[in-house]
Scaffold this motif. Sequence first.
Motif: not given
Length: 249
Positions: A97-106, A132-137, A158-162
């Motif tokens: 799991d991740y949180t998109v903490a900095e969308p602009q950096r992504l 954001v979805p396109g950038a993740l893809g 930002e890392e979450g649980d894994s």
Amino acid sequence: MSDAAQPTAAEVRAAAEAVKTALDRHLAAVERRSGDDDPAVFEAFNQLAAAAEAYDELLYDRYDEVTPFEIPGADEALPPYAGPEEPHAISVLIRRDYTVAEPQRLLAQAERVEAADYEDVTGVDEDATGTVPGALGLLFGEFEPDEIASRHKEFGLEEGDSTLWVTAAEEAPEAGEWLEAPFEHIDAQAVVCRFDVSAVFDDEEDDADTADEDDDLEFVDDEEEDEEEEEHEDGAGTGAGGRARGAGR
């Protein structure tokens, strides 16, 4: 919780009766157990755990009261292994799991990837880097998941649980057999081992460490304290990320 949403006293009492019934069934299963990994005992345990949790929630919602019940964590409650003794195939199931903490950096990283000749990507349109979805893809299409995990901060994540599960099978599935529904029909009794990573484990360890330190406190005179400070002036500190817990067979 509003009064309208609160459970009735009758519902709480019914949940309490369900716990009593589950207790009797669990004891009966234990008394009749055929071995250490008796599936009937495991099933009765799960039923008791579910009944206790339901009662605890209703009791709290109705009366703002709790129970002393504590259900063991997943790493302590793997079901009895019922897979092949000598598996010829394994499946590795991973969730991170991740949180998109900095969308602009992504978005900026996705633009760099696109600029580096990443034009022909199936299912990604020309304006993908603007969302954001396109950038993740784009990023997950370009980099391996392990590389993203090790460089997540660079991508504004930002890392979450894994968790990682290894399951065993008699033989590997046919090509394309499970692609339409890859995460369905996981047999928990075929799990050889699992490893979980969570910041909550850090909190538990820190609480335990603090308790141990309190127990070990000693009084020292001023001279001893000064000597210790001189000895440790050049010492380096340590840090830790999310700790892992694992369980295997």
